[in-house]
Design a protein around this motif. Structure first.
Motif, short mmCIF file in Angstrom:
data_model
loop_
_atom_site.label_atom_id
_atom_site.label_comp_id
_atom_site.label_asym_id
_atom_site.label_seq_id
_atom_site.Cartn_x
_atom_site.Cartn_y
_atom_site.Cartn_z
N SER A 122 0.84 -1.20 0.00
CA SER A 122 0.00 0.00 0.00
C SER A 122 0.88 1.25 0.00
N LEU A 126 -0.96 6.85 1.70
CA LEU A 126 -2.23 6.29 2.16
C LEU A 126 -2.13 5.85 3.61
N GLN A 127 -1.02 5.24 3.98
CA GLN A 127 -0.82 4.81 5.36
C GLN A 127 -0.77 6.01 6.31
#
Length: 295
Positions: A122, A126-127
């Motif tokens: 990912s 986004l994290q």
């Protein structure tokens, strides 16, 4: 071997005859046209960049004014602090995960594989956003009835950036550490086991010290990358260099000038870190050349 002795002439060496045959040739130095062309193209491109920046609408006085501004220096300090803490967290998680990956326990092995798969698969931005907005999933943190805290108060930009960058880095570092552990000869493991040394002690005293020569260069490269990766934390309002520069150019509209200031400090930080990385690599590579020569 000599020539001419069988005809009663003084013997001559083959090398002398060969030199006599080629003595009338004119030596023509080799022309490296590819080098000349590539060097000319690169020089023209650099001149083009220099002229473009010189003629562009860049106020270099503004660059000089803000390069040592307090806000920028605070952002630099936050960048270095975040890089060190996130890398420390990533290395710790990476070592633990690498050991779990090499474990024969299927549960530990599966958990380690899932962790690496999830956080490598990912995007880091986004994290960061997920950690920063964790309150939307868990409104409170703690043990109900004993202590509880609002997640929105706990998950500050600093903590969200640390968790996002550090945990993501741990997934990548685990593969580096695992490669280093696998590079150590299996006989070292067997020797430690033969003398009754526990696995954990063998890793600390025998395996990891030998694996450091393989682990340190890519980890140092990851550290350099972490300096630049902290710039992504600006999306969650963490006050690193880029965010500090943005907060200034939002007020004075000097976008290019402040971006140049940020670029200067990133280059300085990376240069210093690269120098330290080279020193550490030389330290752990001591004796490697002599060992290879003996083989």
């Amino acid at each position: 071997m000599t020539l001419g002795a069988e005809y009663g002439r003084p013997p001559q060496k083959r090398e002398e005859i060969d030199l006599a045959r080629i003595s009338h040739y004119v030596h023509v130095p080799r022309r490296y046209w590819g080098r000349y062309l590539s060097a000319t193209l690169i020089a023209c491109f650099l001149i083009f960049l220099a002229v473009s920046f010189a003629r562009g609408q860049i106020d270099w006085k503004v660059v000089a004014q803000f390069v040592m501004a307090k806000t920028i220096l605070i952002g630099l300090g936050n960048t270095i602090l975040m890089s060190v803490l996130a890398m420390a967290l990533g290395v710790a998680l990476g070592i633990v995960t690498a050991v779990m990956r090499l474990s024969t326990n299927p549960v530990l092995n599966s958990v380690a594989r899932g962790y690496v798969w999830l956080f490598r698969g990912s995007p880091i931005i986004l994290q960061l956003l997920l950690w920063f907005n964790l309150a939307l999933i868990f409104p409170t943190l703690g043990i109900p009835g004993l202590f509880e805290y609002k997640t929105v108060d706990v998950m500050t930009p600093f903590l969200a950036a640390l968790l996002g960058l550090g945990i993501n880095q741990g997934a990548y570092t685990s593969e580096v550490v695992r490669a280093g552990l696998l590079s150590v000869d299996v006989g070292q493991y067997e020797a430690a086991k033969a003398v009754g040394m526990p696995r954990g002690l063998a890793l600390r005293r025998i395996i990891l010290p030998q694996a450091m020569r393989v682990i340190v260069p890519p980890i140092g490269n990851e550290f350099v990358g972490m300096i630049k990766l902290t710039s992504l934390a600006s999306v969650i309002q963490f006050a690193e260099i880029l965010h500090s520069a943005q907060s200034i150019y939002y007020a004075n509209a000097r976008v290019i000038e402040l971006l140049i200031v940020a670029a200067i400090w990133y280059l300085v930080a990376v240069t210093v870190l690269s120098f330290l990385q080279a020193r550490v690599e030389r330290h752990y590579s001591k004796g490697a050349g002599r060992a290879a020569a003996r083989q």
